[in-house]
Enzyme design. Structure first.
Site, short mmCIF file in Angstrom:
data_model
loop_
_atom_site.label_atom_id
_atom_site.label_comp_id
_atom_site.label_asym_id
_atom_site.label_seq_id
_atom_site.Cartn_x
_atom_site.Cartn_y
_atom_site.Cartn_z
N SER A 145 65.82 20.32 18.42
CA SER A 145 64.53 20.70 17.82
C SER A 145 64.62 20.41 16.34
O SER A 145 65.72 20.35 15.78
CB SER A 145 64.30 22.21 18.04
OG SER A 145 63.27 22.68 17.19
N TYR A 158 66.90 31.16 18.34
CA TYR A 158 66.58 29.76 18.65
C TYR A 158 67.23 28.84 17.62
O TYR A 158 67.84 27.82 17.97
CB TYR A 158 65.05 29.60 18.64
CG TYR A 158 64.51 28.29 19.17
CD1 TYR A 158 64.49 28.01 20.54
CD2 TYR A 158 63.98 27.33 18.30
CE1 TYR A 158 63.96 26.83 21.02
CE2 TYR A 158 63.44 26.15 18.79
CZ TYR A 158 63.44 25.90 20.15
OH TYR A 158 62.90 24.72 20.62
P1 NAI Z 1 58.98 24.01 28.82
O1 NAI Z 1 58.97 25.49 28.74
O2 NAI Z 1 57.93 23.32 29.60
O3 NAI Z 1 60.37 23.47 29.34
C1 NAI Z 1 61.55 24.20 29.42
C2 NAI Z 1 62.09 24.06 30.82
O4 NAI Z 1 63.39 24.67 30.88
C3 NAI Z 1 61.22 24.78 31.86
O5 NAI Z 1 61.02 23.92 32.96
C4 NAI Z 1 62.07 25.97 32.26
O6 NAI Z 1 61.87 26.39 33.59
C5 NAI Z 1 63.47 25.39 32.08
N1 NAI Z 1 64.49 26.43 31.97
C6 NAI Z 1 64.46 27.55 31.22
N2 NAI Z 1 65.57 28.26 31.41
C7 NAI Z 1 66.33 27.56 32.29
C8 NAI Z 1 67.60 27.78 32.87
N3 NAI Z 1 68.31 28.88 32.59
N4 NAI Z 1 68.09 26.84 33.73
C9 NAI Z 1 67.37 25.74 34.03
N5 NAI Z 1 66.16 25.49 33.50
C10 NAI Z 1 65.65 26.39 32.65
O7 NAI Z 1 58.95 23.53 27.32
P2 NAI Z 1 59.32 22.12 26.64
O8 NAI Z 1 58.58 22.08 25.39
O9 NAI Z 1 59.17 21.02 27.60
O10 NAI Z 1 60.86 22.34 26.28
C11 NAI Z 1 61.89 21.42 26.61
C12 NAI Z 1 62.93 21.43 25.51
O11 NAI Z 1 62.35 20.91 24.33
C13 NAI Z 1 63.48 22.82 25.15
O12 NAI Z 1 64.88 22.73 24.96
C14 NAI Z 1 62.78 23.14 23.85
O13 NAI Z 1 63.54 24.00 23.04
C15 NAI Z 1 62.69 21.74 23.25
N6 NAI Z 1 61.69 21.62 22.20
C16 NAI Z 1 60.35 21.72 22.48
C17 NAI Z 1 59.43 21.59 21.45
C18 NAI Z 1 57.97 21.69 21.69
O14 NAI Z 1 57.21 21.72 20.69
N7 NAI Z 1 57.48 21.73 22.89
C19 NAI Z 1 59.85 21.36 20.08
C20 NAI Z 1 61.27 21.26 19.90
C21 NAI Z 1 62.14 21.39 20.94
#
Ligand code: NAI
Length: 257
Positions: A145, A158
Site C-alpha cells: 500500500s 495497517y
Molecule cells: P478487498 O477487501 O476486496 O480484498 C481483500 C481480500 O482479502 C478479500 O477477498 C478478503 O476476503 C480476503 N481476505 C481477508 N482476510 C483473509 C484471510 N485471512 N485469508 C484469506 N483471504 C483473506 O479489498 P482490496 O482493495 O481488493 O484489497 C486487496 C489488497 O490491496 C489488500 O492487501 C489491501 O490492503 C491492498 N490495498 C488496497 C487499496 C485500495 O484502495 N483498495 C489500497 C492499498 C492497498
C-alpha cells in the site's frame, strides 16, 4: 493458450473480490492457470473462477485463511498436487481496522498483523521451499500500500503491517535472488474496491480524497492488475526488490484532513 503467462500457475490470495479478483482474471486472460484463494465466501471465488475461464484461462478455488500457517502450507501443497507446479505468488489478502491508537485491542492488532504480514511471510516460505526443492525460478508479488511509506492516522496496525511488508520484500529480494526468485511490492493508492466501501459512500470524505489525487479519480482494479501482470511476466524478469506505487499521484500530493 498463448499469452504472456502461458503455462504458468499463479496463486492469488483473497481473490474472490477486488484487486485479487482482477489479477486472477488478467493472469488467466494471459494463459495462466490461477488458484483463487478465498477466506469464507466460496460463491465469490466461484465468480472469479468463472470469469477467469471466460477470459480464456483455467482456474481452481482453494479455501484458506492466510493468517493460519497450516492453511498457507495446505494452499501450496494442494496447488502442487492439483497443478504440478506453482510459479507466481500474489500475496494480496489484506484487511484494515480503523481506531484511535489508544483504543486498539490486542485482538485487532493480532488480526491485522496476522493477515497482512504473517500471512504473506509464511505463505511465501511455503511457496519458496517448493521452488528450492524443484530448482525452479519464481515471482513473489506483495499487495502492499502507499501506507508502507505514508502515514495513515487511526490505522497504525495497517501501517505497521504494510511497513513490515516493505522490509520483508527488500530482505527476501536479496536472499532469494540466487534462487531466481524475484520479490516486489505493489503499493496502490485509493482503488475502488470493497475495502473502501465506507469511505466511497461518504461524499465529503470521497471528494476530499479526490481533491488530493492529481489524476482526479480513484484507481480501478484493472489499473492494478496491469502492473501485477508486468511483474509476473517476462518483461519483469530483471525487476526485484522494488515497490511500484500506483496511486494517480496521491503520494506526492497528500494532505491529511
Ligand atoms: P478487498 O477487501 O476486496 O480484498 C481483500 C481480500 O482479502 C478479500 O477477498 C478478503 O476476503 C480476503 N481476505 C481477508 N482476510 C483473509 C484471510 N485471512 N485469508 C484469506 N483471504 C483473506 O479489498 P482490496 O482493495 O481488493 O484489497 C486487496 C489488497 O490491496 C489488500 O492487501 C489491501 O490492503 C491492498 N490495498 C488496497 C487499496 C485500495 O484502495 N483498495 C489500497 C492499498 C492497498
Amino acid at each position: 493458450m498463448a499469452g504472456r503467462l502461458a503455462g504458468k500457475v499463479a496463486v492469488i490470495t483473497g481473490s474472490g473480490t477486488g484487486i485479487g479478483q482482477a489479477i486472477a482474471i488478467r493472469y488467466a486472460s494471459e494463459g495462466a492457470t490461477v488458484v483463487v484463494n478465498y477466506l469464507e465466501h466460496p460463491e465469490q471465488a466461484d465468480e472469479t473462477k468463472a470469469r477467469a475461464e471466460a477470459a480464456g484461462g483455467k482456474a481452481i478455488t482453494i479455501q484458506g485463511d492466510v493468517s493460519k500457517i497450516a492453511d498457507t502450507n495446505r494452499l501450496i501443497d494442494q496447488t502442487w498436487q492439483q497443478l504440478g507446479r506453482c510459479d507466481i505468488l500474489v500475496n494480496n489478502a489484506g484487511i484494515e481496522i480503523g481506531a484511535n491508537f489508544w483504543d486498539i485491542t490486542e485482538a485487532d492488532y493480532d488480526r491485522v498483523l496476522d493477515v497482512n504480514l504473517k500471512g504473506a511471510f509464511f505463505l511465501t516460505q511455503a511457496f519458496v521451499r517448493r521452488l528450492r526443492d524443484a530448482k525452479r525460478p519464481g515471482r513473489v508479488i506483495n499487495m502492499s500500500s502507499v501506507h508502507e511509506d505514508m502515514v495513515f492516522p487511526h490505522f497504525p496496525t495497517y501501517c505497521a503491517a504494510k511497513g513490515g511488508m516493505r522490509m520483508l520484500m527488500r530482505d527476501l529480494a536479496v536472499e532469494l535472488g540466487p534462487l531466481g526468485i524475484t520479490v516486489n511490492n505493489i503499493a496502490p493508492g485509493a482503488i475502488s474496491t470493497p475495502i473502501n466501501a465506507r469511505m466511497m459512500a461518504n461524499p465529503t470524505e470521497l471528494n476530499a480524497l479526490l481533491a488530493n489525487i492529481p489524476l482526479g479519480r480513484m484507481g480501478t482494479v484493472d489499473d492494478v492488475a496491469g502492473l501485477a501482470l508486468f511483474l509476473a511476466s517476462d518483461d519483469g524478469a530483471y525487476v526485484t526488490g522494488s515497490t511500484y506505487v500506483i496511486d494517480g499521484g496521491l503520494m506526492r500530493n497528500y494532505h491529511e484532513q
